[in-house]
Design a protein around this motif. Structure first.
Motif, short mmCIF file in Angstrom:
data_model
loop_
_atom_site.label_atom_id
_atom_site.label_comp_id
_atom_site.label_asym_id
_atom_site.label_seq_id
_atom_site.Cartn_x
_atom_site.Cartn_y
_atom_site.Cartn_z
N VAL A 185 80.32 108.00 60.65
CA VAL A 185 79.95 108.39 59.29
C VAL A 185 81.20 108.39 58.41
O VAL A 185 82.27 108.81 58.86
N ALA A 186 81.04 107.92 57.21
CA ALA A 186 82.14 107.97 56.25
C ALA A 186 81.87 109.09 55.26
O ALA A 186 80.82 109.10 54.61
N ILE A 187 82.82 110.01 55.14
CA ILE A 187 82.65 111.16 54.23
C ILE A 187 83.52 110.93 53.00
O ILE A 187 84.76 110.93 53.10
N VAL A 188 82.87 110.72 51.87
CA VAL A 188 83.61 110.31 50.67
C VAL A 188 83.24 111.20 49.48
O VAL A 188 83.23 110.74 48.34
N THR A 189 82.96 112.46 49.78
CA THR A 189 82.61 113.43 48.74
C THR A 189 83.88 113.96 48.07
O THR A 189 84.98 113.69 48.53
N PRO A 190 83.73 114.78 47.01
CA PRO A 190 84.90 115.55 46.55
C PRO A 190 85.44 116.41 47.69
O PRO A 190 84.73 116.72 48.67
N ASN A 191 86.70 116.81 47.54
CA ASN A 191 87.44 117.42 48.65
C ASN A 191 86.76 118.62 49.31
O ASN A 191 86.78 118.77 50.53
N HIS A 192 86.18 119.50 48.50
CA HIS A 192 85.68 120.76 49.05
C HIS A 192 84.53 120.54 50.03
O HIS A 192 84.25 121.40 50.86
N ALA A 193 83.87 119.40 49.93
CA ALA A 193 82.71 119.17 50.81
C ALA A 193 83.07 118.44 52.09
O ALA A 193 82.20 118.23 52.96
#
Lengths: 391, 391, 391, 391
Positions: free
Chosen positions: A91-99
């Motif tokens: 999975v690639a996680i590309v949310t804003p930092n806090h998430a």
């Protein structure tokens, strides 16, 4: 043209990718998707592309995902993918930092490998807990400090590790931009908004957004760790809540010294990531805006320009190259543009509409004829004592 | 970072691609395939990948093509694809030069759009016949003079067309390499062999292989045609049968004058394609080895550096850009490398083998933690009068 | 070639110069002498060229000084010159640092204008006392922070003062060399010896020798003063008694922030003095190793390359230029070399000896003939349809 | 800083120089005078500075020549100088082209060595006659193809001669400017007027003015002669009577091939003299606008940057250098500026007038004090754990 083995990845197993974040309006999500398909080793099959379920749905449809695998939240995605036979490999996680942290945790717990954007988290505790979990699961967990993917960055590290610079004394690194030189965050830029918002970015602005890249690059190339630092963070733009510039002095574990500068208000600099490393025997310079060259300066000898996949390139950098030296990596995008323009022209016909006018710049058979006439004229002129010949 | 709309092409219809040539041992075929998938508008579904049927079969298997659509010859492919419901939308022809014309003809006659490598053919008659056929069929026929796909090349042409340089007076173009400075064709290089063989390359060597690119670029940017030329082709390497260097003087239809130099024996030059255009009001310079900058020099004013997708970029070049200014296009390959390394690591686990050692350079969660600790240390130091803080 | 008024200084009054230091074995003394005569406004007429009287005498003879005006000490020189009708108008003090103050004091007290090398003194008290004395006498007292003499450095300052950059936010300055990367001071280098000796250099090494240049340049161009700094001086070469590298963070009176790096151990850097200034509206970059260009980057526009005496050069920089834009300042030295070579050839004849072999490279009348034949051949070929013509 | 022996020429015999041409309004005369005095081997003592006797007189007075030795014509000067005991050792001829030959002839016949501007004459016959006379007299006769005086140009030639490039195959040379891109000759520019007037310039414009420099440089560095050429001269600016652009193909005696481009209408180029030489074993590039670097590219190795008087510099180039590597040659002019500014300030006092305001930029003792305070603050901060210290 030095012809090298291309990296034609169809030979290799292809993997299934999911993505968290990166829906409509996002920047880095699209970059991750291009990166995933360029070498043809990943296929995007699932996504929780926005924290807003409706936006997540629309974004998933944009990307032609199977409706089954368009999820409204990362929790749901982790839970349901885990149960599938054909579940995502990573999975690639590309949310804003806090998430980043909660999403990464959910997928690790589901037994899925993780590719996470940087900075890893917004607090140190969270980061260390996450690292602990990752170690326990034994899963692959990559952080996209993407500058370490450049062939000559890897070459630089390998040269340091091989002792070609001798004992390292100095590391000067900087990452300076100007896109926040004015109060952009109040003009509706989604990118600027979350990057200047402590709730979403964490305690640092420029330091978190780009300083971390500079820091990572310094440790990566120097093959060393920063032991301590002295920093001055500063906010130049009035009303901004996070730093937009930082100056630091660094002390490395090995005794090397360094400086780090990161800025988002350096008028005129677009994306100035640059590193210089000096050892007892030689120095190295690399500049991200000209990434196909590495300057290597052995003490007492003329500096040498090492080109990606060219003379002087080592195995490490060759392994990360797709095209021959001398073809800057933009070569692939230039080539791609033609294919995309042709696709646009054909698609327009199939759909009974006018093609985008930009797509009409692609060279046609008429230009092909010109090329052949050129060759013939050149040969004829040369054979005829260089007489002038019509083309 | 100026955030721009990415070209996330899944939004658009995807097309089916076939390929002629480009099998095992070829160079440009792999580049065409990357170009086809980078923007995600094409899927490779069929191929006649070699003129040798067995090699064609193996190459098709490498690329995971449906065995049904792995063909032993382009004739067979054209005939059978034509009959399929889901037939290919376009075909990419990436064979040696002499095979371009018959293959292109076969697909045009089958009603299939064509993307053909350059030079179009090896004789002028063949080229003009082919162009006539293409015009008659009304099909899309693109020739991959790929340098016209660079954003700033398109910008340059648009600036000339808009009159920003005034009436054009001079066009200086060159394409110089050194890979044939010695007798490489006798060392087993497949690339060098056919390029120095008149039977496969046609009547010209350097002129056909790279001179045509320079010529195309000159006409494209100057938005003008070369009316006549005076040329001296020369062979420096003893025993070689085709030119490895050429000098030309050019006269354009508009009255502009120019020079063209192409060489494969210019020691030290990797892939030096460079063009300079001077008009009554301004000059332009572009260099393929540094493709993200365009130098624009209005007469009587300081020269300006226009950067791809940066300040001064026009609509034409923005339409051909994928990433923000300041990120040279190699940015995408750098990013890709991380995804590919992670895929390798995961695939190795799935396959119960050791991953390729180069893939281990990808930043892990531990580097992610370092990044967060860095941010925290920086903030803490800055708050504490820039005291030294451990990282 | 933009033809500009040359600075042909014979039109102006010429002055008499004395020199303290700069005898045999010295480096900077010769530079001062060239600088004094290049514009023809000074004639060297007196000297106390070494602290060793015998060496002083021999050095004076080398320079063809009137024996009367070759002095054994600066005290004697100050005393006796003061009494002369044709006394020196100014004195150049080019000794090691510790001797600057007493010499300067002596000449100020004798009513003679002073040109003093940097750093002014080795202690702050001495410096301030000297400044007080200078102010009281009202005499001209110049310190050769020579980088402020570059036309584009002056242009940069004028642009800052005119507000072209807006309020200044950042000043990044560095001066890095590598000549002390090894223990050169033990190899007999007079230059290295005194620069690494606290008794002669004062409390700082790199900081005093080159850091002061960087500091001066930063204050000069930013047209501002550094209010406070945080510094780490470091000695990398074992056994050395003074710093050979320093990192600093700067705070300017106006609120601007900056960094300063000076080093004598940065392997591969010869004389890397470089400054970058960023304001609210624009940025500036200047690099001493390429002093004929100034990069000016207005926010939101393409960066512009301002060339010395070229397009975009302002009055301040034009006033400090001798030759047209495009002729880098080395042009004068190149031209000089021919005159010097011819002098050597003629002198050799007058003295009945062989000329230095290097002097024989000067183009002769035979090359002159070649040039004329070239012109004629070019005209003839062009008139004859570009036929090949013998030269 | 690599400290090298300076060329402090007072050690050597000084010679007496006369000048023909170069009076008020001339450009190159002043450059010759600076060149003559920079190394202190020549003193200007006589002149026939204009073909107009009144202008000649005024110009001589400007230069403080002894009225006795201000002549109204070169004939008079040759005749009378010949008779003097202290007659000139050499004469510099810096008139427009058509006057070179008669003046040179007069001085040769008077037994005086000649330094003559280029091109030597306006016709081939005149040139060959002059060369014959020079050979017969045995006098020194130098032609100021000044680019051969650059240290790295001499280094390049020496490298070619030593076989470091192997057999030379290609020579690409160009000299392109833009100062005649418009009809400047009608705006009162004396420089442009005679250069575009066939009566004073001879049969060629750009070819004679700058093409000859390019040609000379090509033969000098290649250590070879151009055997034949094919040329197209062109006039772009309407109404101009001589060429303002030329393209040529070259064949060298050794078999090497080349191209030559000279232009005065290349918008945006100030003084672009550039040469590239490629041999079987290596290539070389040198650019007059960046004369302190020479790019050397051995086949199969990373290109090396050789810096004037730096690492890799050979004896030939060191012999023509005045200052250490890393100090571009403009360093001397920058230094000079300070001396000239101080002279101006002192002279203004002596003359009871205000100094030119530009001269006030010279650093004063106050800046000297700042420098010392800077050092002290830096040392204090570093000793105090890098605490912030006021400057």
């Amino acid at each position: 043209m030095t012809i090298t083995a291309s990296q034609d990845q169809r030979l290799n197993r292809r993997l299934r990718l999911g993505m968290v974040g990166g829906g409509r309006g996002a920047f880095i999500g699209a970059v991750h998707r291009i990166a995933a398909r360029l070498d043809d080793r990943w296929e995007l099959v699932a996504g929780a592309l926005s924290s807003d379920p409706e936006r997540a749905r629309l974004s998933g449809e944009d990307l032609l995902l199977n409706p089954d695998r368009i999820y409204g939240s990362f929790e749901e995605m982790a839970r349901r993918e885990k149960e599938r036979e054909d579940r995502i490999d990573g999975v690639a996680i590309v949310t804003p930092n806090h998430a980043h942290a909660p999403a990464a945790r959910a997928f690790l717990e589901a037994g899925i490998h993780v590719i996470c954007d940087k900075p890893l988290t917004t607090t140190r505790q969270e980061a260390e807990d996450l690292a602990k979990l990752a170690r326990e699961t034994g899963l692959v967990f990559a952080v996209t400090h993407n500058y370490t993917g450049y062939p000559l960055v890897r070459q630089a590290r390998a040269m340091v590790q091989a002792g070609e610079l001798g004992h390292i004394r100095l590391v000067q690194v900087e990452y300076a931009q100007d896109w926040l030189a004015t109060r952009v965050e109040e003009t509706g830029s989604k990118q600027a908004e979350w990057r200047t918002d402590p709730a979403r970015s964490g305690p640092a602005g420029a330091v978190g957004d780009i300083g971390t890249h500079a820091f990572n690059l310094a440790e990566f190339i120097a093959a060393d760790e920063v032991a301590s630092l002295s920093a001055e963070l500063h906010t130049f733009v009035e009303g901004r809540r996070l730093d937009d510039n930082a100056h630091m002095m660094l002390r490395f574990a090995s005794g090397a010294r360094g400086m780090l500068w990161c800025s988002q208000v350096a008028s005129g600099l677009e994306n100035g990531l640059r590193i210089r490393v000096y050892g007892e025997k030689a120095g190295l310079e690399w500049d991200q805006e000209n990434p196909n060259s590495l300057l290597f300066s052995p003490l007492g000898e003329p500096p040498r320009i090492i080109r990606r996949n060219g003379y002087g390139a080592n195995d490490v950098s060759r392994a990360a190259s797709r095209i021959p030296g001398g073809h800057p990596e933009g070569y692939l995008e230039g080539f791609t543009q033609l294919y995309t323009d042709v696709a646009e022209q054909i698609a327009a016909r199939l759909e009974g509409r006018e093609p985008d006018s930009f797509s009409l710049q692609v060279p046609t058979v008429e230009q092909g004829v010109r090329g052949v006439r050129f060759i013939e004229a050149a040969v004829r002129s040369s054979e005829g004592k260089t007489a002038w010949v019509d083309v």
